[in-house]
Motif scaffolding. Sequence first.
Motif, PDB file in Angstrom:
ATOM      1  N   PRO A  23       0.820  -1.202   0.000  1.00 26.56           N
ATOM      2  CA  PRO A  23       0.000   0.000   0.000  1.00 26.56           C
ATOM      3  C   PRO A  23       0.855   1.254   0.000  1.00 26.56           C
ATOM      4  O   PRO A  23       1.953   1.280   0.572  1.00 26.56           O
ATOM      5  CB  PRO A  23      -0.813  -0.113   1.292  1.00 26.56           C
ATOM      6  N   GLU A  27      -2.766   5.671   0.617  1.00 29.07           N
ATOM      7  CA  GLU A  27      -3.792   4.657   0.876  1.00 29.07           C
ATOM      8  C   GLU A  27      -3.886   4.329   2.364  1.00 29.07           C
ATOM      9  O   GLU A  27      -4.993   4.164   2.909  1.00 29.07           O
ATOM     10  CB  GLU A  27      -3.475   3.403   0.075  1.00 29.07           C
ATOM     11  N   VAL A  28      -2.751   4.254   3.036  1.00 25.07           N
ATOM     12  CA  VAL A  28      -2.747   3.962   4.472  1.00 25.07           C
ATOM     13  C   VAL A  28      -3.402   5.100   5.249  1.00 25.07           C
ATOM     14  O   VAL A  28      -4.194   4.869   6.182  1.00 25.07           O
ATOM     15  CB  VAL A  28      -1.302   3.722   4.951  1.00 25.07           C
ATOM     16  N   ARG A  30      -5.618   7.239   4.122  1.00 23.08           N
ATOM     17  CA  ARG A  30      -7.060   7.237   3.820  1.00 23.08           C
ATOM     18  C   ARG A  30      -7.774   6.156   4.614  1.00 23.08           C
ATOM     19  O   ARG A  30      -8.856   6.374   5.167  1.00 23.08           O
ATOM     20  CB  ARG A  30      -7.280   7.024   2.322  1.00 23.08           C
ATOM     21  N   GLU A  31      -7.170   4.994   4.715  1.00 24.94           N
ATOM     22  CA  GLU A  31      -7.770   3.894   5.471  1.00 24.94           C
ATOM     23  C   GLU A  31      -7.895   4.243   6.954  1.00 24.94           C
ATOM     24  O   GLU A  31      -8.919   3.976   7.588  1.00 24.94           O
ATOM     25  CB  GLU A  31      -6.922   2.629   5.305  1.00 24.94           C
ATOM     26  N   THR A  34     -10.700   6.824   7.418  1.00 28.00           N
ATOM     27  CA  THR A  34     -12.009   6.198   7.247  1.00 28.00           C
ATOM     28  C   THR A  34     -12.398   5.402   8.486  1.00 28.00           C
ATOM     29  O   THR A  34     -13.560   5.393   8.904  1.00 28.00           O
ATOM     30  CB  THR A  34     -11.996   5.282   6.016  1.00 28.00           C
ATOM     31  N   ALA A  35     -11.413   4.751   9.101  1.00 19.88           N
ATOM     32  CA  ALA A  35     -11.671   3.946  10.294  1.00 19.88           C
ATOM     33  C   ALA A  35     -11.766   4.787  11.562  1.00 19.88           C
ATOM     34  O   ALA A  35     -12.096   4.256  12.635  1.00 19.88           O
ATOM     35  CB  ALA A  35     -10.569   2.903  10.457  1.00 19.88           C
ATOM     36  N   ASP A  66       2.000   2.740  11.331  1.00 19.28           N
ATOM     37  CA  ASP A  66       1.310   2.797  10.039  1.00 19.28           C
ATOM     38  C   ASP A  66       2.235   3.260   8.927  1.00 19.28           C
ATOM     39  O   ASP A  66       2.111   2.825   7.776  1.00 19.28           O
ATOM     40  CB  ASP A  66       0.118   3.741  10.146  1.00 19.28           C
TER      41      ASP A  66
END
Length: 442
Positions: A23, A27-28, A30-31, A34-35, A66
């Motif tokens: 990733p 992307e990390v 954004r994830e 979102t969480a 992360d």
Amino acid sequence: MTTATELPSLHESVAYVRQSGKPTAAEVLREARTAGRLALQPRCGVGSHPQMSTLLRDIEQHAAPDVLSVTIDAHTRLGRFDHARSVLDRNPADLNGYPLVTHGWRRGRELNEAVRAPLEIRHGSPDARVLFRTAVAAGITSFEGGGISYNLPYSKDVPLRRSLAAWREVDAACGELAELGLVVDRELFGTLTAVLMPPSVSLAVSVLEAVAAAREGVRCISVAYPQGGHAEQDVAALRAIPLLAARHLPAGVEVHPVLHEFMGVYPRERAHAEDLILYGALVARYGGATKLITKTYQEAYGIPDTRAIIDGLHLAARANSPLLAGWRLDEARIAEELEWILAEVDALVTPVLDSGLGLYDAIAAAFADGTLDIPFSASRHARSAVIPGRAEDGAIRILSAGALPLPRALRDRNTDALRTRPTDLYEALTKDIDHFPRLFGE
């Protein structure tokens, strides 16, 4: 030294990243957002390639951050690649970071493949073009800095027009990469000189760098803010970031607030330092930060060891606990701080954006006449006429605004908050800088 002709093309670098299945930093982030989870990233960087690989693996194995950092050495930051080579050949331990350009992009890929987490390059370069191309060739998908924030705090005599032009090429390359399908996270160093940084000064510089980056096609921008030490003020500053992004950046640019844990003088006692680390992590969570750059209990003593970095990550991770969801701050105070911060940022950036000059010329002209400025700059291209101060409640205010175009009401609010300070400026600034050790009675 790595030369442009030795590097893979941008197309080849994009293909490598895609084939890796790893990733990207964007992307990390954004994830995590979102969480609703605070992403964590440590600082780390050593000169030796084997030791750097081991350091990254150990941190990931024992703390699973992360994002991982590759902090670059001072010679590479200033483009002194031959000096970096000489020191590396003599004794890698004498380098204060990893000389990526000297090691080369193939070794950079070895670092990238050694861990699951994406890597970010942290450095301090007024001209990062060679370093950036080497990082992209290595498959690294996050790159920190900007033409203001990686010049004025670090370099004595690099003209702003030169650093802004160099960073324009970095941002344009990010735009080209985005068109090829690889979004690079561009993190802006709003920390600046790190000590007693007024929130509006930090955010104004980041807004201008973000506008410049977005115009060149950058699609993911992390706006980093330095923890000042007053919870409501810091939370308000973090909450200001998405509002400023909506006001100044085009749709389609993803923006992530980032908090640097306190970068001033740390308490020496481990328990006190860990209190400050957890405090910063909670501020990041409640300010809506996507990511936190962590600190360690060894900050007062120099460069932390691996165990301290791991322990700092574990402690900061406690901020994600559902048991702390009930932590409450004064929302009315946060709203008041937010209103004033936005007003100050607007007063600083609007004259630049509306000047009628090109953005880069307008930025350079504003710093030349002092209508943009940062305190304690190392550079002769900033006046450093802005003098900050810490109010009785711990919030950072502007004691002297220099030539900053702040309206009377904003100036008065700042000076009124600082009326009880010692009259001796050196004594007052020393007290302000030593805020947390003094708070703990050290």
